[in-house]
Design a protein around this motif. Sequence first.
Motif, PDB file in Angstrom:
ATOM      1  N   HIS A   1      38.631  50.117  30.299  1.00  0.00           N
ATOM      2  CA  HIS A   1      37.968  50.515  29.057  1.00  0.00           C
ATOM      3  C   HIS A   1      38.131  49.435  27.987  1.00  0.00           C
ATOM      4  CE1 HIS A   1      36.786  54.463  30.299  1.00  0.00           C
ATOM      5  NE2 HIS A   1      38.023  54.930  30.463  1.00  0.00           N
ATOM      6  N   PHE A   2      39.352  48.919  27.855  1.00  0.00           N
ATOM      7  CA  PHE A   2      39.628  47.933  26.798  1.00  0.00           C
ATOM      8  C   PHE A   2      38.815  46.650  27.001  1.00  0.00           C
ATOM      9  CE2 PHE A   2      42.274  44.131  25.890  1.00  0.00           C
ATOM     10  CZ  PHE A   2      42.063  44.097  24.519  1.00  0.00           C
ATOM     11  N   PHE A   3      38.815  46.127  28.217  1.00  0.00           N
ATOM     12  CA  PHE A   3      38.118  44.863  28.439  1.00  0.00           C
ATOM     13  C   PHE A   3      36.603  45.009  28.297  1.00  0.00           C
ATOM     14  CE2 PHE A   3      42.138  43.310  30.101  1.00  0.00           C
ATOM     15  CZ  PHE A   3      42.106  41.991  29.690  1.00  0.00           C
ATOM     16  N   MET A   4      36.053  46.168  28.629  1.00  0.00           N
ATOM     17  CA  MET A   4      34.629  46.374  28.404  1.00  0.00           C
ATOM     18  C   MET A   4      34.325  46.594  26.915  1.00  0.00           C
ATOM     19  SD  MET A   4      32.858  45.926  31.106  1.00  0.00           S
ATOM     20  CE  MET A   4      33.966  44.516  31.245  1.00  0.00           C
ATOM     21  N   GLN A   5      35.336  46.946  26.159  1.00  0.00           N
ATOM     22  CA  GLN A   5      35.147  47.070  24.714  1.00  0.00           C
ATOM     23  C   GLN A   5      35.016  45.691  24.067  1.00  0.00           C
ATOM     24  OE1 GLN A   5      38.443  47.747  21.656  1.00  0.00           O
ATOM     25  NE2 GLN A   5      37.692  49.858  21.956  1.00  0.00           N
ATOM     26  N   ILE A   6      35.843  44.745  24.508  1.00  0.00           N
ATOM     27  CA  ILE A   6      35.831  43.406  23.889  1.00  0.00           C
ATOM     28  C   ILE A   6      34.928  42.427  24.636  1.00  0.00           C
ATOM     29  CG2 ILE A   6      38.154  43.764  22.988  1.00  0.00           C
ATOM     30  CD1 ILE A   6      39.198  41.904  25.171  1.00  0.00           C
ATOM     31  N   ASP A   7      34.348  42.837  25.764  1.00  0.00           N
ATOM     32  CA  ASP A   7      33.524  41.939  26.586  1.00  0.00           C
ATOM     33  C   ASP A   7      32.388  41.283  25.807  1.00  0.00           C
ATOM     34  OD1 ASP A   7      32.428  40.924  29.245  1.00  0.00           O
ATOM     35  OD2 ASP A   7      30.787  42.244  28.587  1.00  0.00           O
TER      36      ASP A   7
END
Length: 635
Positions: free
Chosen positions: A454-460
Amino acid sequence: MFTLYKLQTALRKTTVRAALLVLTLSLAVLLGLRADVPQDPSPILRTQDIAQITALPAKRAQLEYLLIAAPQSEAPRYVFKLKNDNKLYVVKVPGTTHISLEREVLLRNNLPYAIARDDYLASHKAVMQDDDSSLLARAGAFVVRHLLDILLVILALFLLKNGLPGMGVNATVLTPDQLGGSMDDLIGMEDIKQEVLHLEDMIRNRDLYKEHDIDKPFNVMLTGPAGTGKTKLAGYLAKRLDIPLIQASGSALESGYIGGGSKALHALHRKACARGKCIIFLDEAQGLFMPRGRGEKKWEDDTANTLLGLLDGVRSDKGEGVIWVVASNFDDASTRMDEAMLRRFSVKINFRLPNKSERRELLRSFLARKADGCVDWNDLNLDHVAEITANLSPAVLQTVVERASMLSIQEKQVINTDLMFRAFERATIGLTDRATTAEKTRQRERVALHELGHFFMQIDPWLRQGLSLAEVKERSPLLKISTESVSKLGALGYVLSAADDVALRTLEELERDVIQLYGGVAAEELFYGARGISVGSQNDIEKATSMLDLMVNKLSMYSRSKIDHSQFKDQEADLGQVAAKADELYSYTLTAIADYREQIAELKGVLMDQYVLSKDAIFALLEQQQQRAQAEALC
């Protein structure tokens, strides 16, 4: 079908009451005439001397007749008459003595006797009377004999007049001196304050508004999310106008009996009219605004119809000083409401959630009420706390401050930014627990991968734009990532992010939200394969489906024809479009997250060891990863 409500309604009519009175009097006269039987004029000699009975065998030849009246009662009467004697002898004996007399005197001596028949007693009423039986004594005896019947009649009349238990409404009457607070307690909300001040001016200067042909009742409708201050505002208005406030719950009007809600409203109105100028405040009254005529039963709309009549003020000038203030958690923009009901409210005030500056001032106001030394103002960043508490109502903000005080007392430390953050987490998420997943290493590993996805797709999107980690950190709403279980949510981990005050989102932002939701299940598939994904993504998929339905069907964001497809019955074609867009976005998520496999694998181990990673800790680890990668590239 006969109902108690119909009977109550009929008894309110004067003609019905008059007809019942005439009928009752007629029945009484008829029964009186029927009971008027000619009486025997013979003089009566009453006694309780049993010797009169024991002497009868010697007077057998002179005995004309012997009767026993009420032999089963507590005091039977022996009635006899002698020949050549015009007197009638009545001997009253106890019930127990009667049995002995009958056996030892009458039966043993074979004296002829009979039981007194009803027609004899009707023509000899004096037989059953005592010498000392006055009118008052007879009335008392009648009351004693029919006490239960009288009580039942009184109870029936009382219920017809006042209703059955539970048909009333619990209303609190507050005088101006009992109302606390003032308009100054409404932090910010300047637009709402101006509306209230305008309303106050309208009520105080009714004659001036009558000159402009504005002579309608000033009914007020307050709408907005729960906890925004609607109830307090009604109290502030009553206090400023120096008039009493009658507070009741709109959801508690209905009692379960037909006509209960209507009767409760009339009772509230009568109570307010008795006080002259008064405010009736109905809280949680959204049920009264629903469109009428939806039910099959006619009486289902009685409460709403009654309120319509009372709001109109058509019941003469008696309720001229009564102001209705009705609060609802929904408004006509988000929920379909009855048009006639909406027209009755000349003033509509819509409450909103506080913005960032208002949240900061609210938090400052709540914290300033605490004693000196309870708050470390030098270590308290209210701007940061106001930022993470977006979309919270004043009531929830007060709960956060109260929770911070509890934590401060328990941990014996002053309130600072960290304590406020934990109080926010406790108030919004609930209790977290490490023991639930402490020994479930494989599950915790899956949860860690899921939340990091979830986190990495938020900052992607920002990383692909080439922004530095410092710039990404500044833009990221992330607060923390945790693998602690949350009983309130039924989750084994969570990503806590600050919300955004702006609710108006574009198509691109909505797609990013869907991709972020898919990040968890995509990370599981990346590390465990397509058949290794778990049911932990159920909530994410439900939210993503709802958003895709909004984008594809309700808003037609991918079509030139802007129509709401959800209103049409044929949903098969629309389902295909939603599935196609979901496949497109998930495929992108799966491809994008593969670029962060190494970072996720490394962060997973740290997250499992520490259970929780704050925003600062995560970006510090990413900085370290980036520096190592750059050093390796130089080598």
